[in-house]
Design a protein around this motif. Structure first.
Motif, PDB file in Angstrom:
ATOM      1  N   TRP A 296      15.177  74.001  74.438  1.00  0.00           N
ATOM      2  CA  TRP A 296      15.863  73.923  73.154  1.00  0.00           C
ATOM      3  C   TRP A 296      15.012  73.183  72.125  1.00  0.00           C
ATOM      4  O   TRP A 296      14.886  73.638  70.974  1.00  0.00           O
ATOM      5  CB  TRP A 296      17.224  73.262  73.279  1.00  0.00           C
ATOM      6  CG  TRP A 296      17.839  72.991  71.934  1.00  0.00           C
ATOM      7  CD1 TRP A 296      18.007  71.796  71.325  1.00  0.00           C
ATOM      8  CD2 TRP A 296      18.294  73.981  70.986  1.00  0.00           C
ATOM      9  NE1 TRP A 296      18.557  71.950  70.069  1.00  0.00           N
ATOM     10  CE2 TRP A 296      18.742  73.286  69.835  1.00  0.00           C
ATOM     11  CE3 TRP A 296      18.368  75.373  71.005  1.00  0.00           C
ATOM     12  CZ2 TRP A 296      19.256  73.939  68.729  1.00  0.00           C
ATOM     13  CZ3 TRP A 296      18.883  76.023  69.886  1.00  0.00           C
ATOM     14  CH2 TRP A 296      19.319  75.318  68.770  1.00  0.00           C
ATOM     15  N   ASP A 297      14.452  72.054  72.493  1.00  0.00           N
ATOM     16  CA  ASP A 297      13.611  71.308  71.556  1.00  0.00           C
ATOM     17  C   ASP A 297      12.458  72.173  71.070  1.00  0.00           C
ATOM     18  O   ASP A 297      12.107  72.166  69.884  1.00  0.00           O
ATOM     19  CB  ASP A 297      13.066  70.042  72.214  1.00  0.00           C
ATOM     20  CG  ASP A 297      14.077  68.898  72.204  1.00  0.00           C
ATOM     21  OD1 ASP A 297      15.261  69.157  71.920  1.00  0.00           O
ATOM     22  OD2 ASP A 297      13.679  67.753  72.479  1.00  0.00           O
TER      23      ASP A 297
ATOM     24  N   LEU B 258      17.966  80.869  73.414  1.00  0.00           N
ATOM     25  CA  LEU B 258      17.927  79.626  72.647  1.00  0.00           C
ATOM     26  C   LEU B 258      17.131  79.783  71.359  1.00  0.00           C
ATOM     27  O   LEU B 258      17.535  79.251  70.305  1.00  0.00           O
ATOM     28  CB  LEU B 258      17.339  78.509  73.510  1.00  0.00           C
ATOM     29  CG  LEU B 258      18.275  77.995  74.601  1.00  0.00           C
ATOM     30  CD1 LEU B 258      17.582  76.961  75.466  1.00  0.00           C
ATOM     31  CD2 LEU B 258      19.549  77.407  73.999  1.00  0.00           C
TER      32      LEU B 258
ATOM     33  N   LYS C 109      23.588  74.414  80.279  1.00  0.00           N
ATOM     34  CA  LYS C 109      23.080  73.526  79.228  1.00  0.00           C
ATOM     35  C   LYS C 109      22.729  74.327  77.974  1.00  0.00           C
ATOM     36  O   LYS C 109      23.017  73.917  76.843  1.00  0.00           O
ATOM     37  CB  LYS C 109      21.859  72.778  79.746  1.00  0.00           C
ATOM     38  CG  LYS C 109      21.188  71.843  78.741  1.00  0.00           C
ATOM     39  CD  LYS C 109      20.103  71.045  79.460  1.00  0.00           C
ATOM     40  CE  LYS C 109      19.334  70.134  78.501  1.00  0.00           C
ATOM     41  NZ  LYS C 109      18.355  70.875  77.691  1.00  0.00           N
TER      42      LYS C 109
ATOM     43  N   GLU D  90      23.901  74.042  73.984  1.00  0.00           N
ATOM     44  CA  GLU D  90      22.918  73.870  72.911  1.00  0.00           C
ATOM     45  C   GLU D  90      23.039  74.976  71.867  1.00  0.00           C
ATOM     46  O   GLU D  90      22.949  74.717  70.662  1.00  0.00           O
ATOM     47  CB  GLU D  90      21.506  73.836  73.514  1.00  0.00           C
ATOM     48  CG  GLU D  90      21.241  72.571  74.313  1.00  0.00           C
ATOM     49  CD  GLU D  90      20.026  72.685  75.212  1.00  0.00           C
ATOM     50  OE1 GLU D  90      19.448  71.638  75.546  1.00  0.00           O
ATOM     51  OE2 GLU D  90      19.659  73.816  75.615  1.00  0.00           O
TER      52      GLU D  90
ATOM     53  N   THR E  91      24.014  73.538  68.512  1.00  0.00           N
ATOM     54  CA  THR E  91      22.684  73.440  67.883  1.00  0.00           C
ATOM     55  C   THR E  91      22.324  71.997  67.512  1.00  0.00           C
ATOM     56  O   THR E  91      22.161  71.671  66.336  1.00  0.00           O
ATOM     57  CB  THR E  91      22.587  74.342  66.640  1.00  0.00           C
ATOM     58  OG1 THR E  91      23.587  73.965  65.686  1.00  0.00           O
ATOM     59  CG2 THR E  91      22.752  75.798  67.005  1.00  0.00           C
TER      60      THR E  91
END
Length: 217
Positions: free
Chosen positions: A126-127, A156, A190, A194, A198
């Protein structure tokens, strides 16, 4: 006693089935979100940039899985499918520079250094996706990862606002592959959170111009 116990067993079974269904829902969402956007190096559509996700270092060099991702990105660049590569990984410690090792690997394989841009704060998928969009300005990309991970990466990055296709790197179905595939079950749950909420990545910071400069050449 037997008549009393039977409904109890049925309830346990129904609960177990329900938990299994709920556990599989995130994985189903990941698969549906990715749709038909998983391609190979040979049939991947053109995009401005390839995004390569980190997969660990061995003695300061890319692990075999990471090397295979980087090889696929180098081939995409060589075929003219992408004009730059964003390598995203973990550089949270001074003695562990995943992104620098990825960059050096690609440069040794003939990609000009100015066309390889590093994101040192891609601590998880996600990052990496959120920072690719918000810090590096990526709007359209080819994502590069192993087959068991690429669908989650696609889901994602699309949630982060990137129009993406994925290039799934094939691997033998060995113990490492099965371990990675098993991790994706928890990873999908997870990812669902996310994509829904967000959240900000661990680190934001100012916009980076390196990718913009690479694409301007």
């Amino acid at each position: 006693m037997g008549k009393i116990a039977k409904p109890g067993r049925r309830q346990v079974l129904q609960t177990a089935v329900l938990l299994c269904v709920l556990g599989l829902l995130p994985a189903t969402w990941v698969a549906v979100s990715a749709g038909d956007r998983v391609r190979t190096v040979g049939d991947a559509p053109a995009a401005p940039v390839a995004v390569v996700f980190g997969a660990g270092l061995w003695d300061g060099e890319p692990s075999p899985y990471l090397a295979h991702r980087l090889d696929a990105a180098a081939e995409l660049y060589g075929r003219g499918r992408v004009r730059a590569v964003l390598v995203t990984g973990d550089n949270s410690r001074r003695d562990y520079d995943e992104t620098g090792a990825m960059r050096d690997y690609l440069v040794r394989r003939g990609i000009p250094a100015e066309d390889v841009v590093g994101d040192h704060a891609g601590f998880d998928t996600w990052d990496s996706c959120a920072r690719a969009r918000r810090i590096f300005g990526v709007e359209r990309a080819l994502l590069v990862s192993q087959g068991f991970h690429i669908r989650r990466a696609l889901a994602l990055c699309r949630a982060a606002g990137i129009d993406a296709h994925g290039v799934g790197v094939a691997e033998p179905h060995d113990a490492t592959w099965y371990y990675g595939a098993l991790r994706e079950v928890a990873g999908a749950a997870k990812a669902g959170l996310e994509a829904t909420f967000t959240p900000d990545p661990h680190f934001l910071g100012p916009r980076e111009r390196g990718l913009k400069r690479a694409l301007a050449d």
